[in-house]
Write an enzyme that holds these catalytic residues in place. Structure first.
Site, PDB file in Angstrom:
ATOM      1  CB  ALA A   1      13.682  -5.734  -2.551  1.00  0.00           C
ATOM      2  CG  ASP A   2      18.547  -2.356  -5.588  1.00  0.00           C
ATOM      3  OD1 ASP A   2      19.621  -2.817  -5.992  1.00  0.00           O
ATOM      4  OD2 ASP A   2      18.386  -1.154  -5.281  1.00  0.00           O
TER       5      ASP A   2
ATOM      6  CD1 TRP B   1      19.744  -7.152  -3.268  1.00  0.00           C
ATOM      7  CD2 TRP B   1      21.738  -6.164  -3.358  1.00  0.00           C
ATOM      8  NE1 TRP B   1      19.912  -6.676  -4.545  1.00  0.00           N
ATOM      9  CE2 TRP B   1      21.130  -6.074  -4.630  1.00  0.00           C
ATOM     10  CE3 TRP B   1      23.008  -5.616  -3.169  1.00  0.00           C
ATOM     11  CZ2 TRP B   1      21.738  -5.446  -5.707  1.00  0.00           C
ATOM     12  CZ3 TRP B   1      23.622  -4.988  -4.249  1.00  0.00           C
ATOM     13  CH2 TRP B   1      22.998  -4.913  -5.501  1.00  0.00           C
TER      14      TRP B   1
ATOM     15  NE  ARG C   1      21.598   3.088   1.662  1.00  0.00           N
ATOM     16  CZ  ARG C   1      21.060   4.321   1.565  1.00  0.00           C
ATOM     17  NH1 ARG C   1      20.530   4.706   0.409  1.00  0.00           N
ATOM     18  NH2 ARG C   1      21.050   5.140   2.594  1.00  0.00           N
TER      19      ARG C   1
ATOM     20  CE1 TYR D   1       9.517 -13.315   0.362  1.00  0.00           C
ATOM     21  CE2 TYR D   1       7.245 -12.852  -0.281  1.00  0.00           C
ATOM     22  CZ  TYR D   1       8.605 -12.779  -0.538  1.00  0.00           C
ATOM     23  OH  TYR D   1       9.046 -12.186  -1.688  1.00  0.00           O
TER      24      TYR D   1
ATOM     25  CG  LEU E   1       8.024  -8.265   0.517  1.00  0.00           C
ATOM     26  CD1 LEU E   1       6.890  -9.050   1.181  1.00  0.00           C
ATOM     27  CD2 LEU E   1       8.758  -9.135  -0.499  1.00  0.00           C
TER      28      LEU E   1
ATOM     29  CE  LYS F   1      10.402   4.597  -0.460  1.00  0.00           C
ATOM     30  NZ  LYS F   1      10.063   4.335  -1.867  1.00  0.00           N
TER      31      LYS F   1
ATOM     32  NE  ARG G   1      11.639   3.688  -9.501  1.00  0.00           N
ATOM     33  CZ  ARG G   1      12.936   3.468  -9.734  1.00  0.00           C
ATOM     34  NH1 ARG G   1      13.412   3.503 -10.969  1.00  0.00           N
ATOM     35  NH2 ARG G   1      13.764   3.216  -8.742  1.00  0.00           N
TER      36      ARG G   1
ATOM     37  CB  THR H   1      18.725   9.040  -1.110  1.00  0.00           C
ATOM     38  OG1 THR H   1      18.941   9.985  -2.183  1.00  0.00           O
ATOM     39  CG2 THR H   1      17.270   8.595  -1.095  1.00  0.00           C
TER      40      THR H   1
END
Length: 340
Positions: A15-16, A19, A21, A60, A76, A99, A167, A257
């Site tokens: 996921a974005d 890689w 954060r 996984y 995920l 989260k 989202r 953030t």
């Protein structure tokens, strides 16, 4: 695994957030060693692994079978958190989950109980909690800088983006509450404690995507101090909170953030005096991963992470009021008590 040895950690998913954060922060954490990254697509896993110098795994399940993986990070989609946190715990791995942790308080309780039965660390990732600016705000409040705290307000909103993103997916348990509303709710708990009830909540659903895209929640603690949390996926960008007391107010502009190099500013208002304090930057993702590594080394001493995850799940469930099937396009107003 000893305290002196880096803990081998595997990442479930490319996921974005992983890689961009998570994995770079793992590399900066002396107590962790990036062992492998898994994706359902070997090509995706290899692209990330080549960039960060770790093993690439297709699937996984295969990552959970690796002996060099002591812990897993699960970035995920929300709908997959329970399945893969459960699988990781059954495989004997410590677990850090993005989260929002789960879709129900009952699931959170079950996973935390499983982790404790197996003497494994279990933690939900709210990295902002590990930024030093919030500890400074807590110190100011404790020192009486704003008198008696009477109210907390927090807002997190982002502009509308491509509807294809996770989202906006009801199948992947997206929506404003669990994607970004969870942040001001968690911040309210940081300042008001765990004795919070939900006295009112409103979620606005968008029929074109099938999820809630905006909302507000009113929380109250046992002493009657209130927290007002606003959030949305269709808003001008806002990322802030304030603690308002009998003698003044403290405001934080970049609350949830801030990049590591950003020097946050907190504003203290008292009567006619306005004071700005510029604080040192902090790497909150590194702080979070360091806390997770400490929990892996001694899970029994860090069981509060599990309690925190349960408390958060209880409040989010109360805010949603079990209303995942609310009519599309309608604004649903719920009132519930977050009973444990």
């Amino acid at each position: 695994m000893s305290d002196a040895e880096p803990i081998g950690i595997g990442v479930l998913g490319a996921a974005d957030i992983a890689w961009r954060r998570g994995i770079p922060a793992i590399e900066r954490c002396e107590r962790l060693r990036l062992a492998a990254v898994a994706s359902r697509s070997l090509e995706k896993a290899e692209a990330v692994a080549e960039r960060f110098g770790c093993a690439a795994v297709a699937g996984y399940e295969r990552l959970l079978e690796r002996d060099d993986v002591d812990a897993v990070y699960v970035p995920l989609p929300n709908s997959l958190h329970e399945e893969w946190a459960d699988a990781a715990l059954r495989a004997g791995k410590h677990v850090l989950v993005e989260k929002s942790l789960t879709l129900s308080a009952a699931t959170a309780r079950r996973l935390v109980a499983m982790a404790r039965e197996r003497s494994l660390a279990f933690m939900e990732n709210f990295s902002f909690l590990h930024h030093t600016q919030h500890e400074r705000v807590r110190e100011l409040v404790a020192d009486g800088a704003i008198g008696t705290p009477l109210s907390f307000s927090g807002s997190f909103g982002i502009p509308r983006t491509a509807p294809s993103l996770i989202r906006y997916s009801p199948e992947l348990a997206g929506g404003a509450l669990r994607e970004i509303g969870c942040y001001p709710v968690r911040a309210a708990r940081l300042f008001l404690g765990d004795d919070l009830t939900v006295t009112g909540a409103s979620l606005r659903h968008d029929p074109s995507v099938g999820v809630d895209v905006a909302g507000s929640a009113l929380l109250t603690d046992g002493a009657g101090v209130t927290a007002h949390c606003d959030f949305g996926l269709t808003h001008a960008y806002r990322n802030t909170y304030a603690v308002w007391g009998s003698e003044g107010r403290i405001e934080v502009d970049w609350a949830f953030t801030p990049p590591p190099e950003t020097r946050p500013v907190i504003r203290l208002h008292r009567a006619d005096v306005r004071e700005e304090r510029v604080l040192p930057g902090a790497d909150q993702f590194l702080g979070m991963l360091t806390a997770f590594a400490e929990a892996c080394a001694d899970p029994a001493a860090h069981e509060h992470h599990g309690d925190d995850a349960i408390g958060q799940a209880v409040l989010l469930e109360a805010i949603a009021d079990r209303s995942a099937a609310a009519p599309a396009g309608a604004t649903t107003v719920r009132s519930a008590r977050a009973a444990r």
